[in-house]
Design a protein around this motif. Sequence first.
Motif, PDB file in Angstrom:
ATOM      1  N   ARG A 247       0.830  -1.202   0.000  1.00 60.71           N
ATOM      2  CA  ARG A 247       0.000   0.000   0.000  1.00 60.71           C
ATOM      3  C   ARG A 247       0.868   1.257   0.000  1.00 60.71           C
ATOM      4  O   ARG A 247       0.599   2.214  -0.738  1.00 60.71           O
ATOM      5  CB  ARG A 247      -0.913  -0.009   1.228  1.00 60.71           C
ATOM      6  N   LEU A 248       1.910   1.251   0.805  1.00 63.78           N
ATOM      7  CA  LEU A 248       2.818   2.398   0.838  1.00 63.78           C
ATOM      8  C   LEU A 248       3.585   2.542  -0.482  1.00 63.78           C
ATOM      9  O   LEU A 248       3.857   3.661  -0.933  1.00 63.78           O
ATOM     10  CB  LEU A 248       3.798   2.247   1.999  1.00 63.78           C
ATOM     11  N   ALA A 249       3.923   1.420  -1.089  1.00 60.09           N
ATOM     12  CA  ALA A 249       4.606   1.463  -2.380  1.00 60.09           C
ATOM     13  C   ALA A 249       3.707   2.077  -3.451  1.00 60.09           C
ATOM     14  O   ALA A 249       4.170   2.866  -4.292  1.00 60.09           O
ATOM     15  CB  ALA A 249       5.051   0.066  -2.786  1.00 60.09           C
ATOM     16  N   GLU A 250       2.424   1.723  -3.429  1.00 64.23           N
ATOM     17  CA  GLU A 250       1.475   2.299  -4.392  1.00 64.23           C
ATOM     18  C   GLU A 250       1.391   3.811  -4.224  1.00 64.23           C
ATOM     19  O   GLU A 250       1.357   4.552  -5.209  1.00 64.23           O
ATOM     20  CB  GLU A 250       0.093   1.672  -4.188  1.00 64.23           C
ATOM     21  N   GLN A 251       1.359   4.275  -2.987  1.00 67.92           N
ATOM     22  CA  GLN A 251       1.296   5.717  -2.748  1.00 67.92           C
ATOM     23  C   GLN A 251       2.531   6.427  -3.290  1.00 67.92           C
ATOM     24  O   GLN A 251       2.434   7.481  -3.920  1.00 67.92           O
ATOM     25  CB  GLN A 251       1.154   5.976  -1.245  1.00 67.92           C
TER      26      GLN A 251
END
Length: 261
Positions: A247-251
């Motif tokens: 999720r943090l990578a997507e952001q």
Amino acid sequence: MKNLNPLAWLTLLVATSLVIGCALPPEEDPVLLKLDELDQRLGAIERVVRNESLLQIATELETLRQEVRELRGHTDALQHEAEGTASRQRDQYLDLDQRLQSLERRTRGGEPDPMAPPLDMQAPVPGAPPAAGGDDRSRYQSALELLRQGRYPQAESAFKQFLADFPGSEIADNAQYWLAETHYVNREFETALAAFQVVIRDYPNSRKVPDALLKAGFCEYELQRWADARRSLEAVVEQFPDSTAARLAEQRLERLRAERR
């Protein structure tokens, strides 16, 4: 003179008017007086307009200064809030790491000794240096506590010593990850990147791999290695799709796409 013709009368009248006009002093000439009055009025209007323009400019400048001061205040508040959030997140992360370590010990070795002190009581006293002796668990907790306190140089030394003393420990991967974090929080991105890559390379089955790969992408982003950062972040999403790291990578990928259009 009564016998003068009309043309002669007109010529005489014009000549008389010219003589009279020339005879009047400039300060009594109604045309000149009118022109002088108009010039004075125009000058007064110009001064008023000039003063009003300067006043307007000064007012607008003061308004802009006030807006800048307000923006600086908001920026300082946001920076303070961000620093506080980062500190809280780090503390929560470290706490979760400790709790997971406790659960792993129970899974591998059965229930702990009921006479043993709770996990949070096993941590060193704040401000105390890491224990020179002890097993890998106590040494790891000591180094972790230094990191929690924000004593990054001491935490770095403690984790390095841990890895030198316990290279085969079951928590060596965790120690390597947190060693990388001591460099990351100090913005030593090149060193941090190399340390995170050790986790990925030497501990491929570690539960720290998703986070290490994410942080590697973050380091590459900060180093402006855009292509490498994109590959690392996309690997997190592809390999660990249901993780918080994904999720943090997507952001960060969205941010990267917006900045690199």
